[in-house]
Motif scaffolding. Sequence first.
Motif, PDB file in Angstrom:
ATOM      1  N   UNK A 107       1.812   5.123  -1.397  1.00 24.74           N
ATOM      2  CA  UNK A 107       2.862   6.081  -1.048  1.00 24.74           C
ATOM      3  C   UNK A 107       2.605   6.797   0.263  1.00 24.74           C
ATOM      4  N   UNK A 108       1.345   6.779   0.717  1.00 19.17           N
ATOM      5  CA  UNK A 108       0.986   7.372   2.007  1.00 19.17           C
ATOM      6  C   UNK A 108       0.905   6.310   3.106  1.00 19.17           C
ATOM      7  N   UNK A 109       0.926   5.050   2.715  1.00 13.90           N
ATOM      8  CA  UNK A 109       0.941   3.947   3.695  1.00 13.90           C
ATOM      9  C   UNK A 109       2.411   3.602   3.893  1.00 13.90           C
ATOM     10  N   UNK A 138       3.315  -5.492  -6.892  1.00 16.29           N
ATOM     11  CA  UNK A 138       3.731  -4.818  -5.666  1.00 16.29           C
ATOM     12  C   UNK A 138       5.078  -5.357  -5.176  1.00 16.29           C
ATOM     13  N   UNK A 139       5.268  -6.659  -5.273  1.00 21.82           N
ATOM     14  CA  UNK A 139       6.515  -7.275  -4.813  1.00 21.82           C
ATOM     15  C   UNK A 139       7.712  -6.834  -5.654  1.00 21.82           C
ATOM     16  N   UNK A 145       7.384  -0.044   0.870  1.00 23.53           N
ATOM     17  CA  UNK A 145       6.056  -0.250   1.464  1.00 23.53           C
ATOM     18  C   UNK A 145       5.177  -1.091   0.557  1.00 23.53           C
ATOM     19  N   UNK A 146       5.322  -0.950  -0.753  1.00 21.37           N
ATOM     20  CA  UNK A 146       4.599  -1.819  -1.681  1.00 21.37           C
ATOM     21  C   UNK A 146       4.990  -3.271  -1.465  1.00 21.37           C
ATOM     22  N   UNK A 181      11.128  -5.692   5.069  1.00 21.34           N
ATOM     23  CA  UNK A 181      10.549  -6.715   4.199  1.00 21.34           C
ATOM     24  C   UNK A 181      11.037  -8.089   4.632  1.00 21.34           C
ATOM     25  N   UNK A 182      12.304  -8.204   4.958  1.00 24.36           N
ATOM     26  CA  UNK A 182      12.847  -9.485   5.412  1.00 24.36           C
ATOM     27  C   UNK A 182      12.125  -9.980   6.670  1.00 24.36           C
TER      28      UNK A 182
END
Length: 236
Positions: A107-109, A138-139, A145-146, A181-182
């Motif tokens: 959450x901080x990244x 994560x996906x 960000x995850x 993400x794309x």
Amino acid sequence: MATTADVRRELASLADPHRAERVSRFLQMTPGGYGEGDRAIGVTVPEQRRVAARYWRELSLAGTTQLLGSTVHEERLTALFILVRRFAKGDEAERSQIFHITLANTGRINNWDLVDSSAPYIVGPWLIDKDRSVLDRLAESSLVWDRRIAIMATFAFIKAGDFQWTFRLSDQLLHDPHDLVRKAVGWMLREVGNRDRAAEEEFLERRYRVMPRVTLRYAIEKLDPQRRRDYLSGAV
């Protein structure tokens, strides 16, 4: 032993308000942007790397984790540079700690530069010879960000000649709603192609007509011009 305050003071001494304004626009920290709510102070990336090089041995993992929780973007990025250095030099126990610190603080990244400076150098390398199911989780996350961490972590696998998880996560994220993400999916597919063009094209030929245009453009960037035109026109 150095403290978090020492690192913050050094970064503050390098701050430039005019550069901070440019960084805020570039990383969309402005209202409505994907980085909204973040704060830049205007320290260049090379300067942050030099600060990390000075402090990575002296700042404890607890102090580095505290720095990663900062509200200042450059402090978080410097913390990640420190973690990457410690990961590269650490033993198995320390590498495990750093991997778990990273996952506990996704959450901080919370911008693409933070993800790209850490996921391929901590998350991916740790998982090279381990259970990778965390990447599926994560996906599937609601946090953009995850999801970017998941696909960017596979860069470490690609460098080792292992493309399976890049293809697996590319399929999971192929129609992700977020442009960041794309783009990351297309980038990782391009990296596969840099090493094995046939493997990349086998993946693309079954999907290129339905994948987002930005993903396709990133993926085919290194192909010869005619081949790129064929993909973009649907003639493959």
